[in-house]
Design a protein around this motif. Sequence first.
Motif, PDB file in Angstrom:
ATOM      1  N   GLY A 158     -25.280  18.014  24.208  1.00 59.75           N
ATOM      2  CA  GLY A 158     -26.592  18.007  24.850  1.00 59.75           C
ATOM      3  C   GLY A 158     -26.686  18.822  26.121  1.00 59.75           C
ATOM      4  N   SER A 159     -25.952  19.943  26.189  1.00 61.60           N
ATOM      5  CA  SER A 159     -25.899  20.729  27.424  1.00 61.60           C
ATOM      6  C   SER A 159     -27.027  21.741  27.566  1.00 61.60           C
ATOM      7  N   PHE A 160     -27.689  22.099  26.462  1.00 57.71           N
ATOM      8  CA  PHE A 160     -28.586  23.253  26.479  1.00 57.71           C
ATOM      9  C   PHE A 160     -29.975  22.912  25.947  1.00 57.71           C
ATOM     10  N   ASP A 161     -30.968  23.578  26.551  1.00 57.24           N
ATOM     11  CA  ASP A 161     -32.353  23.423  26.112  1.00 57.24           C
ATOM     12  C   ASP A 161     -32.642  24.280  24.876  1.00 57.24           C
ATOM     13  N   ARG A 162     -31.998  25.436  24.806  1.00 54.92           N
ATOM     14  CA  ARG A 162     -32.237  26.373  23.706  1.00 54.92           C
ATOM     15  C   ARG A 162     -30.942  27.137  23.418  1.00 54.92           C
ATOM     16  N   ALA A 163     -30.853  27.666  22.210  1.00 56.51           N
ATOM     17  CA  ALA A 163     -29.685  28.456  21.833  1.00 56.51           C
ATOM     18  C   ALA A 163     -30.121  29.553  20.872  1.00 56.51           C
ATOM     19  N   TYR A 164     -29.345  30.618  20.843  1.00 55.01           N
ATOM     20  CA  TYR A 164     -29.631  31.698  19.901  1.00 55.01           C
ATOM     21  C   TYR A 164     -28.327  32.370  19.497  1.00 55.01           C
ATOM     22  N   SER A 165     -28.399  33.064  18.384  1.00 56.84           N
ATOM     23  CA  SER A 165     -27.257  33.845  17.907  1.00 56.84           C
ATOM     24  C   SER A 165     -27.793  35.055  17.167  1.00 56.84           C
ATOM     25  N   GLN A 166     -27.320  36.211  17.573  1.00 56.70           N
ATOM     26  CA  GLN A 166     -27.869  37.478  17.084  1.00 56.70           C
ATOM     27  C   GLN A 166     -26.755  38.308  16.449  1.00 56.70           C
ATOM     28  N   ALA A 167     -26.871  38.535  15.135  1.00 55.88           N
ATOM     29  CA  ALA A 167     -25.922  39.397  14.421  1.00 55.88           C
ATOM     30  C   ALA A 167     -24.480  38.926  14.577  1.00 55.88           C
ATOM     31  N   VAL A 168     -24.265  37.619  14.397  1.00 56.63           N
ATOM     32  CA  VAL A 168     -22.941  37.017  14.552  1.00 56.63           C
ATOM     33  C   VAL A 168     -22.489  36.292  13.287  1.00 56.63           C
ATOM     34  N   LEU A 169     -23.404  35.614  12.635  1.00 53.15           N
ATOM     35  CA  LEU A 169     -23.044  34.724  11.526  1.00 53.15           C
ATOM     36  C   LEU A 169     -22.446  35.446  10.324  1.00 53.15           C
ATOM     37  N   MET A 170     -22.562  36.750  10.259  1.00 50.25           N
ATOM     38  CA  MET A 170     -21.936  37.502   9.156  1.00 50.25           C
ATOM     39  C   MET A 170     -20.413  37.383   9.194  1.00 50.25           C
ATOM     40  N   ASN A 171     -19.860  37.076  10.366  1.00 51.48           N
ATOM     41  CA  ASN A 171     -18.408  36.944  10.501  1.00 51.48           C
ATOM     42  C   ASN A 171     -17.913  35.511  10.344  1.00 51.48           C
ATOM     43  N   ILE A 172     -18.805  34.589  10.030  1.00 52.80           N
ATOM     44  CA  ILE A 172     -18.436  33.174   9.985  1.00 52.80           C
ATOM     45  C   ILE A 172     -18.653  32.624   8.590  1.00 52.80           C
ATOM     46  N   GLY A 178     -20.552  24.497   9.725  1.00 50.68           N
ATOM     47  CA  GLY A 178     -19.811  24.116  10.927  1.00 50.68           C
ATOM     48  C   GLY A 178     -20.413  24.746  12.176  1.00 50.68           C
ATOM     49  N   PHE A 179     -20.829  26.005  12.071  1.00 57.21           N
ATOM     50  CA  PHE A 179     -21.503  26.693  13.172  1.00 57.21           C
ATOM     51  C   PHE A 179     -22.758  25.930  13.573  1.00 57.21           C
ATOM     52  N   PHE A 180     -23.571  25.542  12.583  1.00 54.05           N
ATOM     53  CA  PHE A 180     -24.819  24.847  12.883  1.00 54.05           C
ATOM     54  C   PHE A 180     -24.569  23.455  13.444  1.00 54.05           C
ATOM     55  N   ARG A 181     -23.515  22.789  12.978  1.00 51.15           N
ATOM     56  CA  ARG A 181     -23.191  21.467  13.528  1.00 51.15           C
ATOM     57  C   ARG A 181     -22.854  21.567  15.008  1.00 51.15           C
ATOM     58  N   GLU A 182     -22.105  22.598  15.387  1.00 54.05           N
ATOM     59  CA  GLU A 182     -21.760  22.780  16.797  1.00 54.05           C
ATOM     60  C   GLU A 182     -22.996  23.115  17.636  1.00 54.05           C
ATOM     61  N   ALA A 183     -23.860  23.975  17.117  1.00 54.29           N
ATOM     62  CA  ALA A 183     -25.096  24.287  17.839  1.00 54.29           C
ATOM     63  C   ALA A 183     -25.944  23.030  18.014  1.00 54.29           C
ATOM     64  N   PHE A 184     -26.019  22.222  16.967  1.00 54.77           N
ATOM     65  CA  PHE A 184     -26.767  20.962  17.020  1.00 54.77           C
ATOM     66  C   PHE A 184     -26.182  20.041  18.087  1.00 54.77           C
ATOM     67  N   ARG A 185     -24.869  19.967  18.142  1.00 50.81           N
ATOM     68  CA  ARG A 185     -24.189  19.067  19.084  1.00 50.81           C
ATOM     69  C   ARG A 185     -24.519  19.412  20.528  1.00 50.81           C
ATOM     70  N   VAL A 186     -24.522  20.690  20.876  1.00 51.49           N
ATOM     71  CA  VAL A 186     -24.666  21.070  22.280  1.00 51.49           C
ATOM     72  C   VAL A 186     -26.118  21.199  22.724  1.00 51.49           C
TER      73      VAL A 186
END
Length: 276
Positions: free
Chosen positions: A131-145, A150-158
């Motif tokens: 719960g550290s952040f009000d908003r998050a973004y990721s640009q041209a990164v998920l192609m490497n994951i 798991g990526f979305f779970r971590e974004a959801f968590r923070v």
Amino acid sequence: MSDSGQVEKHYASTRITERVLAGLRNVNGPDVLITPDTLAPIDHFHGKGAIATAELAAVLQPEAGDHVLDIGCGIGGPARWIAAKYSCFVTGVDLTEEFCEAARELNGLCGLTDRVRILHGSALALPAQDGSFDRAYSQAVLMNIADKRGFFREAFRVLRPGGTLALFLAGIGSAGEPYYPLPWARTTAISFLAAPDEVERDLNAAGFEVVYVRDIAATLAAEAADTVKRLEAEGLPPLGEHVVTGVNAKEWRINVMRSVAEGRLSQIEALARKPT
């Protein structure tokens, strides 16, 4: 070598800040001011550069004082640009140590160390509290994951309840494999492309409410074909991400544009919200 190790190796570089400043001064003169805007032709790792960051920020709509997370921040161009334009605080996380070092150095030169913080870490184990952040973004990164869920779970968590996540990524096209090498991968070994419906499914599985997931490749196809012709005829412009990524950037960029024009890559935009 693990996927993350191969990704780090793909992006590893040296003397990044030195090369960025040399390229900028060669074009704009030795007295050019170092700001998010003057750096923008180089430090936004996207085919559309700072325009793509502006479009993403318009969707994310950060407010003054917000705490925003950039997942896969590169050398910090979008983080600096958004922090300066929206008077918010941005934390960037990146897997590549050299990118993090250059981002911190450029933050200092821009006078933004009080607004932009850079952390070395993985998108699958974000170095941030719940719960550290009000908003998050990721640009041209998920192609490497590979583990997008798991990526979305971590974004959801923070994210705080009600927080939003904005995404841009290249995805699977309908006309077969894209042309390699690409900016994010020389081969399929570290290229993990998803379809829009898979992205939506994984966002839902992580707990997000999906506002939209859409493929905009069809609207970019004609422009992409024109870009290929221009790159083949004129080469790369004096300033661009190739100052950091190197001389192979022309081939990589042509392959992206050809793949989009021929339907071999989708271009996925998504916006999701953590329920209140």
